[in-house]
Design a protein around this motif. Structure first.
Motif, PDB file in Angstrom:
ATOM      1  N   ILE A 125       0.853  -1.190   0.000  1.00 53.02           N
ATOM      2  CA  ILE A 125       0.000   0.000   0.000  1.00 53.02           C
ATOM      3  C   ILE A 125       0.887   1.238   0.000  1.00 53.02           C
ATOM      4  O   ILE A 125       1.746   1.398   0.885  1.00 53.02           O
ATOM      5  CB  ILE A 125      -0.932   0.017   1.227  1.00 53.02           C
ATOM      6  N   ILE A 126       0.691   2.090  -0.990  1.00 53.29           N
ATOM      7  CA  ILE A 126       1.409   3.359  -1.065  1.00 53.29           C
ATOM      8  C   ILE A 126       0.492   4.478  -0.591  1.00 53.29           C
ATOM      9  O   ILE A 126      -0.665   4.571  -1.020  1.00 53.29           O
ATOM     10  CB  ILE A 126       1.896   3.647  -2.502  1.00 53.29           C
ATOM     11  N   ILE A 127       1.002   5.309   0.289  1.00 53.39           N
ATOM     12  CA  ILE A 127       0.286   6.487   0.773  1.00 53.39           C
ATOM     13  C   ILE A 127       1.038   7.723   0.299  1.00 53.39           C
ATOM     14  O   ILE A 127       2.245   7.859   0.569  1.00 53.39           O
ATOM     15  CB  ILE A 127       0.174   6.494   2.313  1.00 53.39           C
ATOM     16  N   VAL A 128       0.355   8.591  -0.412  1.00 50.91           N
ATOM     17  CA  VAL A 128       0.946   9.836  -0.892  1.00 50.91           C
ATOM     18  C   VAL A 128       0.588  10.936   0.097  1.00 50.91           C
ATOM     19  O   VAL A 128      -0.571  11.335   0.207  1.00 50.91           O
ATOM     20  CB  VAL A 128       0.437  10.195  -2.299  1.00 50.91           C
ATOM     21  N   GLY A 129       1.580  11.395   0.850  1.00 49.30           N
ATOM     22  CA  GLY A 129       1.356  12.457   1.827  1.00 49.30           C
ATOM     23  C   GLY A 129       1.658  11.999   3.237  1.00 49.30           C
ATOM     24  O   GLY A 129       1.153  10.966   3.696  1.00 49.30           O
ATOM     25  N   ALA A 130       2.492  12.779   3.943  1.00 52.62           N
ATOM     26  CA  ALA A 130       2.912  12.428   5.300  1.00 52.62           C
ATOM     27  C   ALA A 130       2.429  13.457   6.309  1.00 52.62           C
ATOM     28  O   ALA A 130       3.145  13.796   7.249  1.00 52.62           O
ATOM     29  CB  ALA A 130       4.439  12.286   5.355  1.00 52.62           C
ATOM     30  N   GLY A 131       1.200  13.947   6.106  1.00 50.68           N
ATOM     31  CA  GLY A 131       0.584  14.838   7.072  1.00 50.68           C
ATOM     32  C   GLY A 131      -0.347  14.083   7.995  1.00 50.68           C
ATOM     33  O   GLY A 131      -0.169  12.884   8.251  1.00 50.68           O
ATOM     34  N   CYS A 132      -1.370  14.768   8.467  1.00 52.53           N
ATOM     35  CA  CYS A 132      -2.305  14.201   9.445  1.00 52.53           C
ATOM     36  C   CYS A 132      -2.962  12.924   8.932  1.00 52.53           C
ATOM     37  O   CYS A 132      -2.864  11.863   9.567  1.00 52.53           O
ATOM     38  CB  CYS A 132      -3.355  15.252   9.791  1.00 52.53           C
ATOM     39  N   PHE A 133      -3.647  12.987   7.798  1.00 59.84           N
ATOM     40  CA  PHE A 133      -4.351  11.815   7.278  1.00 59.84           C
ATOM     41  C   PHE A 133      -3.370  10.708   6.882  1.00 59.84           C
ATOM     42  O   PHE A 133      -3.605   9.532   7.160  1.00 59.84           O
ATOM     43  CB  PHE A 133      -5.203  12.203   6.068  1.00 59.84           C
ATOM     44  N   GLY A 134      -2.279  11.080   6.211  1.00 58.93           N
ATOM     45  CA  GLY A 134      -1.348  10.079   5.700  1.00 58.93           C
ATOM     46  C   GLY A 134      -0.665   9.289   6.800  1.00 58.93           C
ATOM     47  O   GLY A 134      -0.636   8.050   6.769  1.00 58.93           O
ATOM     48  N   ALA A 186      -9.347  18.746  10.961  1.00 56.99           N
ATOM     49  CA  ALA A 186      -8.956  17.330  11.025  1.00 56.99           C
ATOM     50  C   ALA A 186      -7.961  17.002  12.116  1.00 56.99           C
ATOM     51  O   ALA A 186      -7.966  15.893  12.650  1.00 56.99           O
ATOM     52  CB  ALA A 186      -8.386  16.890   9.674  1.00 56.99           C
ATOM     53  N   MET A 187      -7.084  17.946  12.461  1.00 50.30           N
ATOM     54  CA  MET A 187      -5.930  17.603  13.292  1.00 50.30           C
ATOM     55  C   MET A 187      -6.329  17.058  14.666  1.00 50.30           C
ATOM     56  O   MET A 187      -5.627  16.206  15.231  1.00 50.30           O
ATOM     57  CB  MET A 187      -5.033  18.838  13.441  1.00 50.30           C
ATOM     58  N   LYS A 188      -7.427  17.523  15.212  1.00 51.41           N
ATOM     59  CA  LYS A 188      -7.862  17.043  16.531  1.00 51.41           C
ATOM     60  C   LYS A 188      -8.100  15.530  16.539  1.00 51.41           C
ATOM     61  O   LYS A 188      -8.068  14.890  17.579  1.00 51.41           O
ATOM     62  CB  LYS A 188      -9.135  17.768  16.963  1.00 51.41           C
ATOM     63  N   PHE A 189      -8.336  14.951  15.358  1.00 47.63           N
ATOM     64  CA  PHE A 189      -8.645  13.526  15.256  1.00 47.63           C
ATOM     65  C   PHE A 189      -7.410  12.667  14.967  1.00 47.63           C
ATOM     66  O   PHE A 189      -7.545  11.465  14.732  1.00 47.63           O
ATOM     67  CB  PHE A 189      -9.678  13.296  14.145  1.00 47.63           C
ATOM     68  N   LEU A 190      -6.229  13.276  14.987  1.00 47.52           N
ATOM     69  CA  LEU A 190      -5.010  12.568  14.583  1.00 47.52           C
ATOM     70  C   LEU A 190      -4.864  11.172  15.190  1.00 47.52           C
ATOM     71  O   LEU A 190      -4.534  10.221  14.478  1.00 47.52           O
ATOM     72  CB  LEU A 190      -3.777  13.421  14.932  1.00 47.52           C
ATOM     73  N   PRO A 191      -5.112  10.978  16.499  1.00 48.04           N
ATOM     74  CA  PRO A 191      -4.876   9.640  17.060  1.00 48.04           C
ATOM     75  C   PRO A 191      -5.853   8.571  16.587  1.00 48.04           C
ATOM     76  O   PRO A 191      -5.581   7.380  16.780  1.00 48.04           O
ATOM     77  CB  PRO A 191      -5.023   9.862  18.578  1.00 48.04           C
ATOM     78  N   VAL A 192      -7.004   8.980  16.005  1.00 45.52           N
ATOM     79  CA  VAL A 192      -8.028   7.977  15.669  1.00 45.52           C
ATOM     80  C   VAL A 192      -8.478   8.004  14.216  1.00 45.52           C
ATOM     81  O   VAL A 192      -9.107   7.055  13.747  1.00 45.52           O
ATOM     82  CB  VAL A 192      -9.272   8.126  16.584  1.00 45.52           C
ATOM     83  N   ILE A 193      -8.170   9.072  13.484  1.00 42.16           N
ATOM     84  CA  ILE A 193      -8.712   9.176  12.122  1.00 42.16           C
ATOM     85  C   ILE A 193      -8.167   8.066  11.228  1.00 42.16           C
ATOM     86  O   ILE A 193      -8.865   7.552  10.342  1.00 42.16           O
ATOM     87  CB  ILE A 193      -8.419  10.570  11.509  1.00 42.16           C
TER      88      ILE A 193
END
Length: 445
Positions: free
Chosen positions: A11-20, A380-387
């Motif tokens: 699995i490739i994920i493009v992006g290393a921010g909150c969602f990625g 989105a950032m508040k959900f970082l541990p669970v998103i």
């Protein structure tokens, strides 16, 4: 039709921010599946310098009006933030979440509908003991440094004792470390890590091609490129990159002590858009506005869209001249002492605004084996541990209320959605970035 990846899939994920990062971590936790997870990003290191998640603070709130889906997700996230703090304490690391509470102002003695909806939803969910309503006199007694604020019309508020802020950059570092520990592989840098295009065979996505022209095959690709997503994947006008501004003041030791009990706050936010934070350990007072935002039009993917313009490529950028004037006018009433303070730092933070404010986390309709995770819409950032757990469920085609809420909706944009002010306009002295001189104080003693 979308199908879930099999065990051992790459699995490739493009992006290393909150969602990625959150997705990478969630997928890597499932040892039974043994996914081979790769994260690509054009940034040289994590936190990525111009990602929205790279910041000194982000609000962590459960106050979501009538939208109880996000309220309950925030409650889940706050429990997870506390667990992160406990794990970090065992390693003698500083906390990443600070439960300062929230102070939600309305104006002129009347709660706005949004604030009424907040309190009703919280109480109906069984969290009524979190809420305390405060009138003008009570506000002055509890927060004497806000006497001018109250006298200037922000004279009614409720306090929510649950919520506060996270150190967002430190949180990203924390999650990056967890990903590394779980065997997630990272490819970073402007050539090796920069997504250029999908590797496709008809509808079938076989992987990605990076700026160095290398092909990287995968069983699934997840594009989680934040506000850059519409400029790398055709989002069919379901999301747009908007610039929202942030300013910092540096407080004296005296002011830091005077405002030591200041929580995270919002000021009649459905009308003004303004919110802010307590001082951090360096004495920085951060104030921001959530609004329709600014656009930076560009032609990409054979269409005219808005593309982030950040201080990584434009290091002399501040915030738009109009934004500075707007912020100063608001603060003259809400925190009048800041009239005498220079703006020591300012930034345009880029969001991926979806048409309806919901996240867009779903299979892309044009391709097989491609998931998009975007539409953060500034919350989105508040959900970082669970998103990431919720995104993992969507990747694995598990039915849930989140899968339905964040599905690809094919909505028409509401009137005015694309009619937003320009960030800058060449040759126009009114539509430009504020100068360093203009960031200085109006009224210095």
């Amino acid at each position: 039709m979308y199908t879930a990846p099999k065990p051992n899939s790459k699995i490739i994920i493009v992006g290393a921010g909150c969602f990625g990062l959150s997705t990478a971590y969630a997928l890597s936790k499932d040892k039974a599946k043994e996914y081979d997870i790769w994260v690509f990003d054009r940034g040289e290191s994590i936190p990525i310098s111009d990602a929205a998640s790279t910041d000194i603070s982000k609000a962590v709130r459960m106050d979501y009006g009538n939208n109880t889906l996000y309220m309950h997700l925030a409650v889940e996230a706050i429990d997870a933030w506390k667990q992160w703090n406990a794990e970090r304490a065992e390693k003698k690391l500083v906390p990443v979440y600070h439960n300062t509470g929230m102070l939600i102002f309305s104006a002129n003695g009347q709660y706005a509908e949004y604030e009424k909806d907040n309190m009703r939803s919280i109480r109906e969910a069984g969290f009524g003991d979190y809420i305390e309503e405060l009138n003008a006199d009570q506000l002055k007694e509890r927060y004497p440094y806000l006497t001018d604020t109250v006298d200037n019309g922000y004279d009614i508020a409720y306090a929510n004792k649950v919520g506060g802020w996270c150190n967002s950059s430190e949180s990203i570092k924390h999650l990056y470390g967890e990903c590394i520990q779980n065997g997630v592989k990272f490819v970073l840098g402007n050539e090796a890590g920069r997504f250029e295009k999908l590797q496709v065979d008809g509808r079938h996505v076989r992987g990605i091609i990076t700026a160095d022209k290398k092909e990287h095959t995968a069983d699934r690709v997840i594009v989680a490129a934040g506000s850059w997503t519409p400029s790398v994947i055709d989002m069919h006008r379901q999301a747009i990159a908007t610039g929202q501004y942030v300013i910092h003041f540096s407080l004296s030791k005296e002011d830091q002590e005077r405002m030591a009990t200041f929580p995270v706050w919002s000021a009649d936010v459905s009308n003004t858009g303004f919110y802010g934070f307590p001082c951090n350990e360096n004495g920085i007072l951060k104030i921001a506005k959530h609004s329709t935002g600014y656009l930076n039009p560009s032609s990409v993917l054979n269409q005219k869209i808005s593309v982030p313009r950040t201080q990584s490529t434009n290091p002399n950028d501040t915030i738009p001249k109009s934004a500075l004037a707007e912020a100063r006018a608001f603060l003259k009433k809400f925190l009048p002492f800041t009239d005498a303070l220079d703006v020591v730092y300012s930034r345009v933070c880029w969001y991926s605004d979806s048409i309806d404010g919901d996240f867009i986390i779903a299979p892309h309709p044009d391709y097989d084996h491609l998931i998009v995770a975007t539409g953060d819409s500034g919350h989105a950032m508040k959900f970082l541990p669970v998103i990431g757990d919720k995104i993992r469920d969507i990747v694995e085609d598990t039915d849930s209320q989140y899968k339905q809420a964040w599905a690809w909706k094919k909505k028409e944009a509401p009137k005015g959605f694309y009619d937003r002010p320009l960030l800058v306009k060449e040759g126009d002295q009114d539509i430009r970035m504020a100068t360093m001189d203009e960031l200085r104080a109006y009224n210095k003693d």
